[in-house]
Design a protein around this motif. Sequence first.
Motif, short mmCIF file in Angstrom:
data_model
loop_
_atom_site.label_atom_id
_atom_site.label_comp_id
_atom_site.label_asym_id
_atom_site.label_seq_id
_atom_site.Cartn_x
_atom_site.Cartn_y
_atom_site.Cartn_z
N SER A 119 -13.95 -3.38 -7.44
CA SER A 119 -12.64 -2.78 -7.21
C SER A 119 -11.94 -2.46 -8.53
O SER A 119 -11.34 -1.40 -8.69
CB SER A 119 -11.77 -3.72 -6.36
OG SER A 119 -12.28 -3.82 -5.05
N LEU A 175 0.71 1.46 -3.88
CA LEU A 175 -0.44 0.99 -4.65
C LEU A 175 -1.62 0.71 -3.73
O LEU A 175 -1.46 0.06 -2.69
CB LEU A 175 -0.06 -0.29 -5.40
CG LEU A 175 -1.13 -1.03 -6.17
CD1 LEU A 175 -1.64 -0.19 -7.33
CD2 LEU A 175 -0.59 -2.37 -6.68
N ASP A 176 -2.79 1.21 -4.11
CA ASP A 176 -4.02 0.89 -3.37
C ASP A 176 -4.48 -0.49 -3.81
O ASP A 176 -5.13 -0.65 -4.85
CB ASP A 176 -5.09 1.95 -3.65
CG ASP A 176 -6.31 1.79 -2.75
OD1 ASP A 176 -6.32 0.85 -1.92
OD2 ASP A 176 -7.24 2.61 -2.87
N VAL A 177 -4.10 -1.49 -3.03
CA VAL A 177 -4.36 -2.87 -3.41
C VAL A 177 -5.42 -3.48 -2.51
O VAL A 177 -5.45 -3.22 -1.30
CB VAL A 177 -3.06 -3.71 -3.35
CG1 VAL A 177 -2.47 -3.72 -1.96
CG2 VAL A 177 -3.29 -5.14 -3.85
N HIS A 178 -6.30 -4.28 -3.10
CA HIS A 178 -7.36 -4.97 -2.37
C HIS A 178 -7.06 -6.46 -2.40
O HIS A 178 -7.33 -7.13 -3.41
CB HIS A 178 -8.72 -4.68 -3.01
CG HIS A 178 -9.12 -3.25 -2.97
ND1 HIS A 178 -10.20 -2.74 -3.66
CD2 HIS A 178 -8.57 -2.18 -2.32
CE1 HIS A 178 -10.30 -1.45 -3.44
NE2 HIS A 178 -9.32 -1.08 -2.63
N PRO A 207 0.80 -1.24 0.00
CA PRO A 207 0.00 0.00 0.00
C PRO A 207 0.83 1.28 0.00
O PRO A 207 0.26 2.36 -0.25
CB PRO A 207 -0.82 -0.13 1.30
CG PRO A 207 -0.92 -1.59 1.54
CD PRO A 207 0.41 -2.13 1.10
N ARG A 208 2.12 1.18 0.23
CA ARG A 208 2.95 2.38 0.14
C ARG A 208 3.03 2.91 -1.28
O ARG A 208 3.28 4.10 -1.49
CB ARG A 208 4.35 2.08 0.67
CG ARG A 208 4.39 1.85 2.18
CD ARG A 208 5.75 1.37 2.64
NE ARG A 208 6.83 2.22 2.17
CZ ARG A 208 8.11 1.86 2.16
NH1 ARG A 208 8.46 0.65 2.59
NH2 ARG A 208 9.04 2.69 1.74
N LYS A 240 -8.70 0.06 -9.06
CA LYS A 240 -7.87 -0.42 -7.96
C LYS A 240 -7.18 -1.73 -8.38
O LYS A 240 -7.55 -2.35 -9.38
CB LYS A 240 -8.71 -0.68 -6.70
CG LYS A 240 -9.54 0.51 -6.26
CD LYS A 240 -8.68 1.71 -5.90
CE LYS A 240 -9.54 2.87 -5.39
NZ LYS A 240 -8.71 4.07 -5.09
N PHE A 262 -5.05 -2.09 4.59
CA PHE A 262 -5.59 -2.01 3.25
C PHE A 262 -6.93 -1.26 3.27
O PHE A 262 -7.71 -1.43 4.21
CB PHE A 262 -5.81 -3.40 2.66
CG PHE A 262 -4.56 -4.25 2.64
CD1 PHE A 262 -3.58 -4.04 1.68
CD2 PHE A 262 -4.36 -5.25 3.57
CE1 PHE A 262 -2.44 -4.81 1.65
CE2 PHE A 262 -3.22 -6.04 3.56
CZ PHE A 262 -2.25 -5.81 2.59
N SER A 263 -7.17 -0.48 2.22
CA SER A 263 -8.44 0.25 2.16
C SER A 263 -9.63 -0.70 2.02
O SER A 263 -10.76 -0.35 2.35
CB SER A 263 -8.43 1.24 1.00
OG SER A 263 -8.29 0.57 -0.25
N LYS A 264 -9.35 -1.94 1.53
CA LYS A 264 -10.41 -2.92 1.37
C LYS A 264 -9.78 -4.30 1.25
O LYS A 264 -8.73 -4.45 0.64
CB LYS A 264 -11.21 -2.60 0.11
CG LYS A 264 -12.32 -3.58 -0.27
CD LYS A 264 -12.99 -3.09 -1.54
CE LYS A 264 -14.00 -4.04 -2.12
NZ LYS A 264 -14.60 -3.52 -3.37
#
Length: 306
Positions: free
Chosen positions: A191, A150-153, A147-148, A196, A176-178
């Motif tokens: 997503s 990339l916004d990864v789910h 997550p540093r 994302k 994680f955001s999700k």
Amino acid sequence: MAKKSTLDTSITSYIGPKHWLSWIGMGIAYLISFLPWSMLQTFGALVGRALYSVSPRRRKICDVNFKICFPEMTGMERKQLTKEHFESMGKGLLETFASWFQNKNKFASRIRFEGEDVIKRVLEKGRGCVLISGHFSSLDICGSQVPRILDVHPIYKLQRNPVMNWVMERQRKILFSKTIERRNMREVLKSLKQNKAVWYAVDQDYGRPDSVFAPFYGRECATIAHIGRIAKMTNAPVVLYDYGRTKNGYKLIFTEVENFPTGNDVENATIMNKLMEQAIEPKKEQYFWAHRRFKTQPIEGDSSPY
């Protein structure tokens, strides 16, 4: 107890006497997470050696996998690799505690990224991306660093222990955001539509209904079929996420998978398995060899090699 998400469940559901040992274990894990990196590595190797001594079933699974994947190895070489594997998994266990209970920046100086430009390029297409990886012992601590950039789910699998699920799901929600439980395809598609990244580990045997058979180290094995289908349905680029432990930290590498998907599930699975082999070779001991990768047989009814 059935596997069930705990995100909507209060902690009061898990404070009865039958859960006390699990909470004691979580308390010990919390204290261990404060160890400096060098001590995590040393203590983790010792934990791995202890696990090797008390886990004959897992040792056998490793040995069977090595016989299948590396038939040229001698018995002594397989035994040595099994010992190194258990040490690596012991390190990974303690690294998992650190990823759950410590700020992700604690080990930031030990992280090296390669392929940040790849991430930027694929997301500029506006269709999200599908990260594919294997299961290596540093999965959690390396995953906590993604997550540093990339916004990864991440897609995750629930555990049998409800206390572990309660802690794991909440700690990952912080990172994680999700997060997406692996059966929730609707959230996967949502997503990707939001541009994302969705992260799948693609190298485990989830059984015949969800798989096709493709070679892995020359042996046909059940491989999840829906990665290619998702990529085809959404036009989302697929990116190989290769990660692992180095002498002084961790390396995370992102590479776009070209000419994927094809129009054939078996061809897609074959490509993924070949990518997994390439990721395994430089760091064999770090791979999850204790998993029964060849459990499901191509011919239904044939006995498992384990």
